[in-house]
Design an enzyme around this catalytic site. Structure first.
Site, PDB file in Angstrom:
ATOM      1  N   TYR A 194       4.622  -0.265  -1.049  1.00 61.16           N
ATOM      2  CA  TYR A 194       3.176  -0.209  -0.908  1.00 61.16           C
ATOM      3  C   TYR A 194       2.487  -0.461  -2.250  1.00 61.16           C
ATOM      4  O   TYR A 194       1.538  -1.257  -2.331  1.00 61.16           O
ATOM      5  CB  TYR A 194       2.761   1.147  -0.352  1.00 61.16           C
ATOM      6  CG  TYR A 194       1.290   1.250  -0.052  1.00 61.16           C
ATOM      7  CD1 TYR A 194       0.749   0.664   1.093  1.00 61.16           C
ATOM      8  CD2 TYR A 194       0.430   1.932  -0.913  1.00 61.16           C
ATOM      9  CE1 TYR A 194      -0.602   0.757   1.371  1.00 61.16           C
ATOM     10  CE2 TYR A 194      -0.926   2.025  -0.644  1.00 61.16           C
ATOM     11  CZ  TYR A 194      -1.438   1.447   0.497  1.00 61.16           C
ATOM     12  OH  TYR A 194      -2.787   1.527   0.776  1.00 61.16           O
ATOM     13  N   LYS A 251      -0.016  -3.632  -3.252  1.00 60.33           N
ATOM     14  CA  LYS A 251      -1.405  -3.486  -3.659  1.00 60.33           C
ATOM     15  C   LYS A 251      -1.640  -3.999  -5.083  1.00 60.33           C
ATOM     16  O   LYS A 251      -2.724  -4.508  -5.393  1.00 60.33           O
ATOM     17  CB  LYS A 251      -1.847  -2.036  -3.525  1.00 60.33           C
ATOM     18  CG  LYS A 251      -1.885  -1.550  -2.079  1.00 60.33           C
ATOM     19  CD  LYS A 251      -2.800  -2.404  -1.204  1.00 60.33           C
ATOM     20  CE  LYS A 251      -2.944  -1.830   0.190  1.00 60.33           C
ATOM     21  NZ  LYS A 251      -3.879  -2.620   1.041  1.00 60.33           N
TER      22      LYS A 251
END
Length: 231
Positions: free
Chosen positions: A156, A160
């Site tokens: 994750y 990002k």
């Protein structure tokens, strides 16, 4: 009337962003993967919806065709759809798990921007909002006082961080479009099992603010509800 498409729009941050933006007089289209839930959410909010799975080239292309045929224009694209992937000990990660997160969270934004670019370029003041995270900030993750510092979010966070970089590059090379990344902050949604410390309204403050800028607004920035976020 400004037309806004929000991917991942049937719940959480996407749903609340749609509620607020529709309440401000914008025409909102929920981009949804689950069509039954999407139709229900759109009816609740009094907005439109279209089917889109950002991890599928075919689905994204079909959504662009649908929005073009039904609405003929798009002023604001909010790239909100995403998955967390594993949040676990490092020994439990593997390549396929991380690749799945990158394909949805990062490549999904690339798919969507390029599919809707012709529509955005018809707008007199096109805007793209990429929903990122403090978990993707090198500076924030290095700060031991921040909650993000201790989260083992390998895929994750990588996804990002990549979103932040592609935001700056798109902003540089598409100067006629205002393109910014936002960090909603640690918000109580299904995404984190309602453990966040912010309300969903607080979590959408930065999204709504950046979706509401005009042709003279900022571009290539990263911000949260309090202001600039360190890269």
């Amino acid at each position: 009337m400004t037309t806004i498409l929000i991917t991942g729009g049937n719940k959480g941050l996407g749903y609340e962003s749609a509620r607020r933006l529709a309440g401000n007089g914008h025409r909102v289209i929920l981009g949804v993967r689950d069509t039954a839930r999407g139709a229900e959410a759109a009816e609740q909010l009094g907005v439109e919806w279209t089917a889109i799975d950002v991890a599928s080239d075919k689905s994204v292309a079909a959504a662009a065709e649908d929005v073009t045929a039904r609405f003929g224009a798009l002023d604001v694209l909010i790239n909100n759809a995403g998955i967390s992937g594993p949040i676990t000990a490092m020994k439990n990660f593997d390549g396929p798990a991380v690749l799945t997160v990158l394909d949805t969270n990062t490549v999904g934004i690339v798919r969507t921007i390029h599919a809707f670019l012709p529509l955005l370029q018809r707008s007199p003041a096109p805007v793209v909002v990429n929903v990122s995270s403090g978990l993707g900030s090198f500076d924030v993750r290095a700060d031991a006082s921040r909650v993000e510092h201790g989260v083992p979010s390998l895929g994750y966070s990588a996804s990002k961080a990549a979103v932040n970089m592609l935001t700056t590059i798109y902003a540089q090379f598409l100067p006629d479009i205002r393109i910014n990344a936002v960090d909603p902050g640690y918000t109580a949604t299904d995404f984190n099992g309602k453990t966040g410390t912010q309300t969903v309204t607080e979590g959408t403050d930065a999204i709504v603010a950046m979706a509401s800028i005009d042709a003279h607004g900022p571009t290539g920035t990263f911000s949260d509800r309090h202001g600039a976020v360190r890269w």
